[in-house]
Design a protein around this motif. Structure first.
Motif, PDB file in Angstrom:
ATOM      1  N   ALA A   1      11.304  -0.175  -0.238  1.00  0.00           N
ATOM      2  CA  ALA A   1      12.291   0.625  -0.970  1.00  0.00           C
ATOM      3  C   ALA A   1      11.615   1.738  -1.766  1.00  0.00           C
ATOM      4  O   ALA A   1      12.250   2.737  -2.078  1.00  0.00           O
ATOM      5  N   HIS A   2      10.337   1.584  -2.085  1.00  0.00           N
ATOM      6  CA  HIS A   2       9.595   2.630  -2.790  1.00  0.00           C
ATOM      7  C   HIS A   2       9.080   3.614  -1.746  1.00  0.00           C
ATOM      8  O   HIS A   2       8.354   3.241  -0.836  1.00  0.00           O
ATOM      9  N   GLU A   3       9.438   4.856  -1.903  1.00  0.00           N
ATOM     10  CA  GLU A   3       9.075   5.881  -0.924  1.00  0.00           C
ATOM     11  C   GLU A   3       7.564   5.949  -0.723  1.00  0.00           C
ATOM     12  O   GLU A   3       6.792   6.008  -1.673  1.00  0.00           O
TER      13      GLU A   3
ATOM     14  N   THR B   1       0.838  -1.200   0.000  1.00  0.00           N
ATOM     15  CA  THR B   1       0.000   0.000   0.000  1.00  0.00           C
ATOM     16  C   THR B   1       0.871   1.248   0.000  1.00  0.00           C
ATOM     17  O   THR B   1       1.982   1.243   0.525  1.00  0.00           O
ATOM     18  N   ALA B   2       0.330   2.314  -0.586  1.00  0.00           N
ATOM     19  CA  ALA B   2       0.966   3.623  -0.550  1.00  0.00           C
ATOM     20  C   ALA B   2       0.013   4.629   0.082  1.00  0.00           C
ATOM     21  O   ALA B   2       0.218   5.830  -0.011  1.00  0.00           O
ATOM     22  N   ALA B   3      -1.035   4.149   0.734  1.00  0.00           N
ATOM     23  CA  ALA B   3      -2.083   5.021   1.251  1.00  0.00           C
ATOM     24  C   ALA B   3      -1.686   5.702   2.552  1.00  0.00           C
ATOM     25  O   ALA B   3      -2.174   6.779   2.861  1.00  0.00           O
ATOM     26  N   CYS B   4      -0.837   5.085   3.349  1.00  0.00           N
ATOM     27  CA  CYS B   4      -0.436   5.664   4.622  1.00  0.00           C
ATOM     28  C   CYS B   4       0.773   6.560   4.410  1.00  0.00           C
ATOM     29  O   CYS B   4       1.560   6.347   3.497  1.00  0.00           O
ATOM     30  N   GLY B   5       0.925   7.534   5.260  1.00  0.00           N
ATOM     31  CA  GLY B   5       2.080   8.412   5.172  1.00  0.00           C
ATOM     32  C   GLY B   5       3.354   7.682   5.561  1.00  0.00           C
ATOM     33  O   GLY B   5       3.329   6.585   6.125  1.00  0.00           O
ATOM     34  N   ALA B   6       4.477   8.296   5.264  1.00  0.00           N
ATOM     35  CA  ALA B   6       5.773   7.676   5.555  1.00  0.00           C
ATOM     36  C   ALA B   6       5.970   7.461   7.050  1.00  0.00           C
ATOM     37  O   ALA B   6       6.667   6.543   7.468  1.00  0.00           O
ATOM     38  N   SER B   7       5.338   8.290   7.884  1.00  0.00           N
ATOM     39  CA  SER B   7       5.516   8.162   9.332  1.00  0.00           C
ATOM     40  C   SER B   7       4.457   7.269   9.980  1.00  0.00           C
ATOM     41  O   SER B   7       4.545   6.969  11.168  1.00  0.00           O
ATOM     42  N   ASP B   8       3.441   6.842   9.203  1.00  0.00           N
ATOM     43  CA  ASP B   8       2.387   5.980   9.746  1.00  0.00           C
ATOM     44  C   ASP B   8       2.870   4.547   9.915  1.00  0.00           C
ATOM     45  O   ASP B   8       3.558   4.006   9.049  1.00  0.00           O
TER      46      ASP B   8
END
Length: 174
Positions: A76-78, A49-56
């Motif tokens: 590895a994908h930001e 998933t990419a739905a949550c922020g990087a800090s979540d």
């Protein structure tokens, strides 16, 4: 000519701005992806998933299929989080909801389809047995008489070939 370049440059700038707004790596907000989405019992499934922020922090729940909770870690994908779980061997065929939750409260779901293999459908385990008919014999083949006859034929052929080569080397001819 100058006007055409100006219009072309403006059009390219608009297209580039539109492309920059597209979601990265094809994962839309608020969704999870399952790889593979259709599995047999005992298969490992990857959740992305990419739905949550990087800090979540991201947690997953595959309890519907009997696999329990799992954790998604940053990949590895930001901005992407990835986790895995294994579908239990006892899972029954059907469609199961897999859930992922961001620590910010966002809840995402996707469907996992569990199918049975033809062996599982018959309810039996298939074990290989017997010999393979490849055209090449073996010392432990199914019939010791055939094996002995094959060895004897090879011995006769080897002896005959050696005798012919020996006669030819002496100059006796064939």
């Amino acid at each position: 000519m100058r006007t055409a370049r100006l219009l072309t440059g403006t059009a390219l700038a608009v297209v580039a701005a539109g492309l920059g707004a597209a979601p990265a790596h094809g994962v839309g907000a608020g969704s999870i992806e399952l790889y593979p989405a259709s599995v047999a019992p005992g298969t490992e499934v990857t959740v992305n998933t990419a739905a949550c922020g990087a800090s979540d922090a991201v947690s997953g729940d595959a309890g519907a299929v009997g696999a329990g909770d799992f954790t998604l870690m940053p990949s590895a994908h930001e901005g992407h989080a990835v986790g895995q779980f294994t579908v239990p061997p006892s899972a029954q065929p059907g469609t199961y909801e897999i859930v992922a939750r961001c620590s910010s409260g966002l809840r995402m779901t996707s469907d996992l389809v569990v199918t049975l293999t033809s062996t599982q459908e018959r309810g039996q385990q298939v074990h290989p047995r017997g010999s393979v008919k490849t055209g090449v014999g073996g010392a432990l083949g199914p019939d010791p008489v055939q094996t002995a006859a094959g060895v004897a034929a090879l011995a006769v052929a080897a002896a005959g070939g050696t005798w012919l080569l020996h006669r030819r080397a002496r100059g006796d001819g064939i």
